[in-house]
Each structure stands twice: as structure tokens, then as C-alpha cells.
Design an enzyme around this catalytic site. Structure first.
Site, PDB file in Angstrom:
ATOM      1  NE  ARG A  59      -3.640   0.212   2.383  1.00  0.00           N
ATOM      2  CZ  ARG A  59      -4.184   0.686   3.506  1.00  0.00           C
ATOM      3  NH1 ARG A  59      -4.090  -0.017   4.645  1.00  0.00           N
ATOM      4  NH2 ARG A  59      -4.833   1.831   3.517  1.00  0.00           N
ATOM      5  CD  GLN A  91     -13.011   7.609   8.022  1.00  0.00           C
ATOM      6  OE1 GLN A  91     -13.393   6.653   8.695  1.00  0.00           O
ATOM      7  NE2 GLN A  91     -13.696   8.064   6.973  1.00  0.00           N
ATOM      8  CB  VAL A  93      -2.865   5.760   5.960  1.00  0.00           C
ATOM      9  CG1 VAL A  93      -3.619   5.677   7.282  1.00  0.00           C
ATOM     10  CG2 VAL A  93      -3.176   4.539   5.092  1.00  0.00           C
ATOM     11  CG  ASP A  94      -4.297   8.368   0.361  1.00  0.00           C
ATOM     12  OD1 ASP A  94      -5.421   7.931   0.044  1.00  0.00           O
ATOM     13  OD2 ASP A  94      -4.082   9.561   0.637  1.00  0.00           O
ATOM     14  CG  HIS A 108      -7.967   5.999  10.686  1.00  0.00           C
ATOM     15  ND1 HIS A 108      -8.938   5.549   9.829  1.00  0.00           N
ATOM     16  CD2 HIS A 108      -8.592   6.203  11.876  1.00  0.00           C
ATOM     17  CE1 HIS A 108     -10.092   5.462  10.480  1.00  0.00           C
ATOM     18  NE2 HIS A 108      -9.909   5.876  11.715  1.00  0.00           N
ATOM     19  CB  CYS A 116       9.028   2.905  18.640  1.00  0.00           C
ATOM     20  SG  CYS A 116       9.644   1.739  19.882  1.00  0.00           S
ATOM     21  CB  CYS A 135      12.512   2.004  18.185  1.00  0.00           C
ATOM     22  SG  CYS A 135      12.462   3.729  18.660  1.00  0.00           S
ATOM     23  CB  SER A 176     -18.525   2.867   3.912  1.00  0.00           C
ATOM     24  OG  SER A 176     -17.630   2.531   4.975  1.00  0.00           O
ATOM     25  CG  LEU A 201     -18.903   6.337  -6.511  1.00  0.00           C
ATOM     26  CD1 LEU A 201     -18.325   4.946  -6.780  1.00  0.00           C
ATOM     27  CD2 LEU A 201     -19.355   7.000  -7.803  1.00  0.00           C
TER      28      LEU A 201
HETATM   29  N1  APR Z   1     -16.158   8.923  -5.379  1.00  0.00           N
HETATM   30  C1  APR Z   1     -16.843   9.078  -4.226  1.00  0.00           C
HETATM   31  N2  APR Z   1     -17.052   8.084  -3.332  1.00  0.00           N
HETATM   32  C2  APR Z   1     -16.534   6.879  -3.639  1.00  0.00           C
HETATM   33  C3  APR Z   1     -15.812   6.626  -4.827  1.00  0.00           C
HETATM   34  C4  APR Z   1     -15.627   7.715  -5.715  1.00  0.00           C
HETATM   35  N3  APR Z   1     -14.954   7.581  -6.873  1.00  0.00           N
HETATM   36  N4  APR Z   1     -15.438   5.308  -4.835  1.00  0.00           N
HETATM   37  C5  APR Z   1     -15.912   4.774  -3.692  1.00  0.00           C
HETATM   38  N5  APR Z   1     -16.580   5.702  -2.969  1.00  0.00           N
HETATM   39  C6  APR Z   1     -17.223   5.551  -1.667  1.00  0.00           C
HETATM   40  C7  APR Z   1     -17.954   4.237  -1.476  1.00  0.00           C
HETATM   41  O1  APR Z   1     -19.291   4.346  -1.905  1.00  0.00           O
HETATM   42  C8  APR Z   1     -17.861   4.062   0.056  1.00  0.00           C
HETATM   43  O2  APR Z   1     -18.935   4.722   0.703  1.00  0.00           O
HETATM   44  O3  APR Z   1     -16.168   5.540  -0.718  1.00  0.00           O
HETATM   45  C9  APR Z   1     -16.558   4.774   0.419  1.00  0.00           C
HETATM   46  C10 APR Z   1     -15.427   3.821   0.769  1.00  0.00           C
HETATM   47  O4  APR Z   1     -15.803   3.153   1.946  1.00  0.00           O
HETATM   48  P1  APR Z   1     -14.714   2.241   2.695  1.00  0.00           P
HETATM   49  O5  APR Z   1     -14.029   1.379   1.711  1.00  0.00           O
HETATM   50  O6  APR Z   1     -15.406   1.631   3.869  1.00  0.00           O
HETATM   51  O7  APR Z   1     -13.611   3.306   3.225  1.00  0.00           O
HETATM   52  P2  APR Z   1     -13.683   4.239   4.484  1.00  0.00           P
HETATM   53  O8  APR Z   1     -15.073   4.701   4.744  1.00  0.00           O
HETATM   54  O9  APR Z   1     -12.637   5.269   4.297  1.00  0.00           O
HETATM   55  O10 APR Z   1     -13.225   3.239   5.673  1.00  0.00           O
HETATM   56  C11 APR Z   1     -13.047   3.817   6.940  1.00  0.00           C
HETATM   57  O11 APR Z   1     -12.208   1.724   7.788  1.00  0.00           O
HETATM   58  O12 APR Z   1     -10.934  -0.160   7.495  1.00  0.00           O
HETATM   59  C12 APR Z   1     -10.965   1.075   8.085  1.00  0.00           C
HETATM   60  O13 APR Z   1      -9.090   2.349   8.660  1.00  0.00           O
HETATM   61  C13 APR Z   1      -9.865   1.962   7.571  1.00  0.00           C
HETATM   62  O14 APR Z   1      -9.896   4.347   7.284  1.00  0.00           O
HETATM   63  C14 APR Z   1     -10.599   3.139   6.981  1.00  0.00           C
HETATM   64  C15 APR Z   1     -11.945   3.101   7.674  1.00  0.00           C
END
Ligand code: APR
Length: 231
Positions: A59, A91, A93-94, A108, A116, A135, A176, A201
Site C-alpha cells: 500500500r 481517515q 493514510v495515503d 488513522h 515504535c 526503533c 462508508s 458514489l
Molecule cells: N467517489 C466518491 N465516493 C466513492 C468513490 C468515488 N470515486 N469510490 C468509492 N466511494 C465511496 C464508497 O461508496 C464508500 O462509501 O467511498 C466509500 C469507501 O468506503 P470504505 O471502503 O469503507 O472506506 P472508508 O469509509 O474510508 O473506511 C473507513 O475503515 O478499514 C478502516 O481504517 C480503515 O480508514 C478506513 C476506515
């Protein structure tokens, strides 16, 4: 919105999807490819640090090569125009918000940082972290990714709570709404009297709590929303 209003913006993996980085819970997402208990908990790291490093090294290399998209750039533009009024919390980390020139609160953690496991010292992570690294400060603790794992406390929660208490608008972009405490921010903002808007989306688990919804890909909806705010 007036140019005196405080805005808190929360972003999730969806804002980076169009930069080529996988989300967690969409079709074929990271949690469909890996079990959380194998790669994203302190117990996983204690049990098999090599597997955890492999997951985050992949990642980290993808994120290092990725470019911010129009959504990240639009938020940086909004922050520059409304100096001091935009609190951006991610949220993710990229590191793509920083690449776009924004200042951001990483609740996050960050793939680009190492932590460490013993003394909490932090430093810039190499692109590929090797198992067995210790560390550089205490020489004892194992070097781990500075990413908040399930069962650990997110970072900067007081600063985020303060921003939510005094915001006039709360926006959630590309998340989400399944992971707390971030998923609860919309309720905190509502209780503070803020208007709320969700850009995604599709509907999320917390869509019910938002006043307004803009459905569509972030690279299209976020620039249009920022243009509307700055008009
Ligand atoms: N434009 C807008 N929204 C989008 C797009 C896009 N191109 N592609 C995907 N999505 C939306 C999806 O509909 C979904 O609601 O982004 C959301 C991604 O949801 P997750 O994969 O659950 O990511 P996230 O909500 O950031 O997860 C939260 O969960 O696993 C932990 O630490 C991890 O920070 C992460 C946290």
C-alpha cells in the site's frame, strides 16, 4: 455559506479511488482480499509482523506512486481561499491530501511514518519496511507502520472534537460511515447546529443523518461543490 463559516471536512478511501488506490469495502476492496485480523490489529503484528509489513509495504508503494485527483486539489483550493476556516480530517493514510497542497489531520496515521511499538517514537518510514527493524530511539521496540489499527485509539480526537463543536458545515466525502468514531462525526456536528452534506458514489451507512447528498464520483462532485462554495 459565508466566508466566515467554519467547515469540517471528513474524507475516506472513496476520495482516493480515482487516484487508483483501492477502497476497503467496495466490490473487491482491501477487506475482500485480506482479513482485518491478519493485517490490521496489534495482535496480527505480534503474531506475524512479516505479513503485516507486506500488506503495508504494498500500500505504501502504491500510495507513493499515486497522484492526487481533482477532488484532493479542490479541497486544497478551498483551504487556500478560506484560510483557517477549513478543518480537513482524513481517515486515509495515503498522503494524497498533502501532495495536493492541503493541510490535514490524519486520524488513522500515515503510511509514510513508522512508529515504535515500545516507546511511541515516530520517524519517516522507508518505502519498504523490513521485519525485525528496531526503533532508532530506544533500540528496543519493533518498528511498525504508524497506522491506527482496529482496537487502537484514533489520533487528534480532541482537536477534531473542538472543530466539530464550532463548525457551521460538516461534509463527509467518500466514506462508508461504518467505522467509528469517524462515522459519528455527523451527529456531533448536527448537535452543534451545523448543516451537513455527504458526497459519495452511493448511499452510506450514515446517509440518513445528512441534510444534503451529492451522488457521483468525487473527482467530479467535489470540484463542483467547491466552486459553488467559492462563487
Ligand atoms: N467517489 C466518491 N465516493 C466513492 C468513490 C468515488 N470515486 N469510490 C468509492 N466511494 C465511496 C464508497 O461508496 C464508500 O462509501 O467511498 C466509500 C469507501 O468506503 P470504505 O471502503 O469503507 O472506506 P472508508 O469509509 O474510508 O473506511 C473507513 O475503515 O478499514 C478502516 O481504517 C480503515 O480508514 C478506513 C476506515
Amino acid at each position: 455559506m459565508r466566508r466566515t463559516d467554519n467547515i469540517v471536512i471528513l474524507t475516506g478511501a472513496g476520495i482516493s479511488a480515482e487516484s487508483g488506490l483501492g477502497t476497503f469495502r467496495d466490490e473487491g476492496g482491501l477487506w475482500a482480499q485480506h482479513r482485518i485480523e491478519d493485517v490490521a490489529t496489534p495482535e496480527a503484528f505480534a503474531r506475524d509482523p512479516a505479513l503485516v509489513h507486506r500488506f503495508y509495504n504494498a500500500r505504501r508503494e502504491q500510495a507513493h506512486a499515486a497522484a492526487p485527483n481533482a477532488a484532493h486539489e479542490a479541497l486544497a483550493r478551498l483551504q487556500a481561499a478560506w484560510r483557517g476556516l477549513i478543518t480537513l480530517v482524513t481517515q486515509n493514510v495515503d498522503g494524497l491530501h498533502e501532495k495536493a497542497g492541503a493541510s490535514v489531520i490524519h486520524m488513522h496515521g500515515e503510511l509514510s511514518r513508522a512508529l515504535c511499538a515500545a516507546c511511541d517514537h515516530r520517524w519517516d518510514a522507508p518505502l519498504v519496511m523490513e521485519t525485525g527493524e528496531v526503533c532508532p530511539a530506544c533500540g528496543i521496540g519493533a518498528a511498525r507502520p504508524d497506522v491506527v489499527w482496529f482496537g487502537e485509539f484514533p489520533y487528534h480526537m480532541e482537536r477534531i472534537a473542538d472543530a466539530l463543536q464550532s463548525c457551521d458545515l460538516f461534509a463527509a466525502i467518500g466514506t462508508s460511515g461504518q467505522v467509528y468514531p469517524a462515522a459519528g462525526f455527523v451527529e456531533e456536528a448536527r448537535m452543534a447546529g451545523a448543516a451537513t452534506i455527504e458526497l459519495n458514489l452511493r448511499d452510506s451507512d450514515t446517509s440518513f443523518a445528512f441534510d444534503e447528498h451529492i451522488i457521483g464520483p468525487a473527482s467530479k462532485t467535489v470540484p463542483a461543490w467547491v466552486d459553488r462554495l467559492l462563487a
